[in-house]
Design a protein around this motif. Structure first.
Motif, short mmCIF file in Angstrom:
data_model
loop_
_atom_site.label_atom_id
_atom_site.label_comp_id
_atom_site.label_asym_id
_atom_site.label_seq_id
_atom_site.Cartn_x
_atom_site.Cartn_y
_atom_site.Cartn_z
N ASP A 457 8.53 -2.12 1.00
CA ASP A 457 7.20 -2.71 1.10
C ASP A 457 6.82 -2.99 2.55
O ASP A 457 5.71 -2.72 2.98
N ASN A 460 6.08 0.36 4.35
CA ASN A 460 4.74 0.90 4.13
C ASN A 460 3.72 0.22 5.04
O ASN A 460 2.78 0.85 5.52
N GLN A 461 3.90 -1.06 5.23
CA GLN A 461 2.95 -1.82 6.03
C GLN A 461 3.18 -1.60 7.52
O GLN A 461 2.24 -1.44 8.29
N ALA A 464 2.60 2.37 8.85
CA ALA A 464 1.26 2.96 8.77
C ALA A 464 0.59 3.07 10.14
O ALA A 464 0.02 4.13 10.47
N SER A 468 -0.65 6.61 12.02
CA SER A 468 -2.01 6.81 12.50
C SER A 468 -2.04 7.11 13.99
O SER A 468 -2.80 7.99 14.46
N LYS A 511 3.95 7.53 1.94
CA LYS A 511 3.22 7.96 0.74
C LYS A 511 1.72 7.77 0.89
O LYS A 511 0.92 8.64 0.51
N GLN A 512 1.31 6.66 1.43
CA GLN A 512 -0.13 6.39 1.58
C GLN A 512 -0.79 7.40 2.51
O GLN A 512 -1.90 7.89 2.24
N LYS A 513 -0.11 7.73 3.59
CA LYS A 513 -0.67 8.72 4.53
C LYS A 513 -0.73 10.10 3.89
O LYS A 513 -1.69 10.85 4.12
N GLU A 515 -1.29 10.73 0.80
CA GLU A 515 -2.46 10.72 -0.07
C GLU A 515 -3.75 10.87 0.74
O GLU A 515 -4.68 11.56 0.31
N GLU A 516 -3.80 10.23 1.90
CA GLU A 516 -4.99 10.38 2.75
C GLU A 516 -5.15 11.82 3.22
O GLU A 516 -6.27 12.37 3.21
#
Length: 650
Positions: A457, A460-461, A464, A468, A511-513, A515-516
Motif C-alpha cells: 500500500d 503504490n503511494q 507513483a 510520473s 498497477k495504477q500507472k 492502467e493509466e
C-alpha cells in the motif's frame, strides 16, 4: 379298671422314662452311699436318705458359720475404713477452708499472666511492624556497608512501616504514628541518599559502547527503588543519559574511523567510495545499537520485553526530558523510548553530515534512489523502535527526504535533456533509443524498490511520483519528436512507445500507472482505427456511397441522389470482390509496425467490424423501399454477412 396294686406299680415303672434328668440326678446321688442292693437296704432306703439329708444340712450350717464369721470381720474393717475416710474428709474440708484465698489469688495471677502474654505478643508484633532492627538500621544508614539484597529487604520494611503509619493516624494512636513517621522519614532520607550515591558510581561503569553489558540484579532493584523518589530518579536518569550518550557517540565515531577491536570489523569510512555500502553500514550500525540499547534499558529498568509492532510502534512521545517523563507518571515504555532518544541523539549530526556529503557528490539517479530507499527502510524500522518524535527518527526522515529530492533532481536533469534533444521516430515507428535507455534505468529502479521491504500500500503511494517523474517526460519527448508525422503514423508511434513502457511495469506497485497507460493506448488505438476505416472505405469505393447516404435529407430517396443511381451503385459494388481479396493483406501491412500483436489484432478486428457495419447500413438502405431501388438483389453483389464471412476467414 384293674385294681391289682402290683400291676399298677409295674405299669408305672414301665411307663417312666430313664432319660428324665431329675431321675438320673437322683440315681447318681443315691449311688454315692447306696452300694449294696440288699433287702434290708431297700427297706431302710427312706430312712437312709433322710439321715443323709440331715447330715448334709449340718455340714452346710458349719460352712455357713465360717462365712458368717468372715463377714463379721469384713464389717469391722469397713467400719474402721469409714472412720478413716470421714477423718480425711474433715481434714480436707479444713484445708479447703484455709487455701480458698490462695487459690483465688492464684487464678487472678494466672489471668493477669495471660493478659501480659497477649500484650507482649502485641507489643512484639507492633515493634516488628513499626520499628527497624539495629541490623536493618546499620544496613540502611552505614556508608561502610555495600548495597546488597539485604539493603532492599530493609528498605522494603522501612517503606512498609511508613505506609502502615497512615493506619495509625486514623486511630487513637496518632501521636505514635507521627513519631514513627518522623523517625522513618529520617532513615528513609539517609538510605535513599546512600542508594543514590551508590547508583551514581554504578552509572559510571555503564560506559561500554555496545550496551550489552550484563546488568546485575542488585542494580535493577536499585533502579526500581529509586522510582519511589522522583528527585533521585530524575537525577539518576540524567546521569545515565550523560554516560550512555557519550559512550554511543564515541562508539559511532570509532566505528566510522577506527573500526572494531583489533581492526575487525574494518572502519566504515574505508567504504566511502561505495556510497550504498557506506551509508548502509552506518545505518545498520545504528539499527543494531538501537536494539542493543533498548535491551540494556529494559534490563536496567526491570521491564518485560514488548513486541515492537504492538507496543513501541504505536508510541508517540512528547519532546521531553526524562525529568518530564517521571513527573508525568508515564509508563516504563515511554521512559525507555525517551532515554533511547537522548542516548542516540549525539549520532544524528555525524550521520546527517556524512550522508549529505555522499548525496551532494552523487550524480547517478539509480544509486541515489537505492540510497534513498535504504534510508527510508531504516528510517521506518528505527522509528518503530524509538518513536516518530525522537531526534534520530527526525534526522533519518530529513536525510530520506533530501536523498529523494536529489533523486528527483537527477531525474529532472535527464528529462530536461530529453526534451531539449528529442529523438525523431525511425522508419519502423518503434521506441527511440533514449526511451529504451530510460526504461532500462526505470527497470533497475523498480527492481530496487521491489526488494526494499516496503509495504504494498505504501509502495503504490510512494512510487507513483517516481513513475510520473520518469515516464511523463518520455511521452512528452515522443510527442515532440512525432509532431511532423501523419495522424496515423503518430498514433502507431505513440502506441509502440506506450506499450514498451507499459510492458516494463511488471510490479504490483505500478498497477495504477499500467492502467493509466492502457487508457492512453486505447485512445491512440481509436485514432488508428478511425484513420484506417476512412482508408478502407476509400479503397473499397463505397466511401462516396456512405457519405451520400449519411448526408441526404430525410425526404429524398437515396436513388434520386446524384451518383447514387442503381447503375452507379452496381458499378461500384462490382469491384468489391477485388477489394475483399486484398484488404487483409493491406491491414497486415499497415499494422506490421505495431510491436504488440495483441493490439494489432484488436485494431484489425475493430476495422473489420466497422467496415462490415458500414456496408450493412448501405445494404439496408438499398433494400429499403423508401429509397426506390428496383431489384436491390441485383445491385448488391455481396450481402453484409457474406462480406463479414470473407473478411473474418481471411
Amino acid at each position: 379298671m384293674n385294681a391289682n396294686p402290683l400291676n399298677a406299680k409295674l405299669t408305672k415303672l414301665l411307663s417312666s422314662s430313664l432319660d428324665d434328668p431329675k431321675l438320673r440326678t437322683s440315681l447318681a446321688a443315691l449311688s454315692e452311699f447306696y452300694s449294696v442292693n440288699a433287702v434290708h437296704s431297700r427297706h431302710n432306703l427312706r430312712g437312709d436318705i433322710e439321715r443323709r439329708g440331715t447330715e448334709v444340712n449340718y455340714e452346710f450350717l458349719r460352712e455357713l458359720e465360717k462365712v458368717n464369721l468372715q463377714f463379721l470381720d469384713l464389717e469391722a474393717e469397713m467400719n474402721e475404713m469409714n472412720s478413716l475416710c470421714q477423718e480425711m474428709q474433715d481434714r480436707l474440708d479444713m484445708a479447703n477452708d484455709k487455701t480458698v484465698t490462695l487459690l483465688e489469688q492464684t487464678d487472678a495471677l494466672r489471668e493477669q499472666s495471660k493478659i501480659c502474654l497477649v500484650r507482649q505478643t502485641i507489643m512484639e508484633a507492633f515493634l516488628d511492624r513499626f520499628t527497624l532492627s539495629e541490623s536493618e538500621i546499620t544496613i540502611l544508614c552505614s556508608t561502610a556497608m555495600e548495597v546488597t539484597p539485604a539493603f532492599f529487604d530493609a528498605l522494603e520494611h522501612l517503606e512498609n512501616i511508613h505506609a502502615d503509619c497512615n493506619a495509625l493516624l486514623i486511630t487513637e494512636h496518632q501521636r505514635a504514628g507521627l513519631e514513627i513517621m518522623d523517625s522513618m522519614r529520617t532513615y528513609r532520607s539517609i538510605s535513599y541518599d546512600k542508594l543514590f550515591r551508590w547508583m551514581q558510581s554504578e552509572c559510571s561503569t555503564m560506559s561500554r559502547p555496545d550496551g550489552m553489558m550484563e546488568v546485575r540484579e542488585v542494580t535493577k532493584k536499585a533502579m526500581q527503588a529509586l522510582k519511589q523518589d522522583d528527585q533521585f530518579f530524575r537525577s539518576i536518569l540524567e546521569e545515565l543519559v550523560h554516560v550512555r550518550r557519550n559512550a554511543i557517540l564515541r562508539a559511532f565515531i570509532d566505528a566510522l574511523t577506527r573500526g572494531g577491536p583489533g581492526g575487525t570489523p574494518r572502519p566504515i569510512e574505508l567504504h566511502a567510495h561505495d556510497p550504498l555500502r557506506y551509508i548502509g553500514d552506518m545505518l545498520a550500525w545504528l539499527h543494531q545499537t538501537v536494539a542493543n540499547e533498548r535491551e540494556f534499558l529494559e534490563s536496567l529498568l526491570g521491564t518485560e520485553r514488548r513486541s515492537r509492532d504492538r507496543g513501541q510502534a504505536q508510541v508517540k512521545l512528547p519532546k521531553a526530558s526524562p525529568l518530564r517523563l517521571v513527573e508525568s507518571n508515564v509508563s516504563d515504555v515511554e521512559i525507555i523510548n525517551s532515554l533511547l532518544d537522548k542516548n542516540l541523539e549525539g549520532t544524528s549530526r555525524p550521520l546527517k553530515s556524512r550522508v549529505e556529503q555522499v548525496l551532494v557528490s552523487q550524480g547517478n539517479a539509480i544509486i541515489t534512489f537505492k540510497i534513498s530507499n535504504l534510508i527510508k527502510f531504516y528510517s521506518s524500522t528505527i522509528e518503530r523502535a524509538v518513536g516518530s518524535d525522537a531526534s534520530l527518527s527526525k534526522t533519518l526522515y530529513e536525510i530520506s527526504e533530501s536523498s529523494m529530492q536529489v533523486f528527483f533532481d537527477a531525474i529532472g536533469r535527464q528529462s530536461a535533456d530529453l526534451l531539449r534533444r528529442p529523438d525523431t521516430p525511425g522508419a519502423d515507428l518503434g521506441p527511440p533509443p533514449a526511451m529504451k535507455e530510460t526504461v532500462s534505468q526505470l527497470k533497475e529502479i523498480m527492481a530496487s524498490f521491489d526488494t526494499s521491504f516496503v509495504q504494498i500500500d505504501e509502495g503504490n503511494q510512494d512510487f507513483a511520483p517516481i513513475l510520473s517523474a520518469v515516464i511523463d517526460p518520455l511521452f512528452q519527448m515522443c510527442e515532440i519528436g512525432a509532431a511532423n508525422l501523419s495522424a496515423f503514423n503518430r498514433a502507431i508511434y505513440m502506441i509502440n512507445c506506450l506499450y514498451y513502457v507499459q510492458s516494463a511495469l511488471v510490479y504490483p506497485f505500478a498497477k495504477q500507472k499500467v492502467e493509466e497507460l492502457e487508457k492512453q493506448i486505447q485512445q491512440y488505438v481509436e485514432v488508428v482505427v478511425d484513420e484506417q476505416h476512412i482508408v478502407l472505405l476509400k479503397q473499397s469505393g463505397i466511401a462516396p456511397l456512405i457519405q451520400a447516404m449519411e448526408t441526404k435529407d430525410g425526404t429524398t430517396p437515396l436513388s434520386s441522389v446524384p451518383n447514387m443511381e442503381a447503375t452507379s451503385v452496381s458499378t461500384v459494388l462490382s469491384r468489391l470482390d477485388h477489394f475483399l481479396g486484398s484488404v487483409n493483406l493491406d491491414l497486415n501491412s499497415w499494422l506490421s509496425k505495431i510491436v504488440s500483436s495483441r493490439l494489432a489484432k484488436t485494431i484489425s478486428t475493430q476495422n473489420v467490424k466497422m467496415f462490415v457495419d458500414a456496408y450493412r447500413q448501405l445494404c439496408d438502405a438499398i433494400e429499403d423501399p423508401k429509397n426506390k431501388y428496383e431489384f436491390p438483389a441485383t445491385i448488391l453483389v455481396r450481402t453484409a454477412d457474406e462480406v463479414e464471412m470473407l473478411l473474418v476467414e481471411d
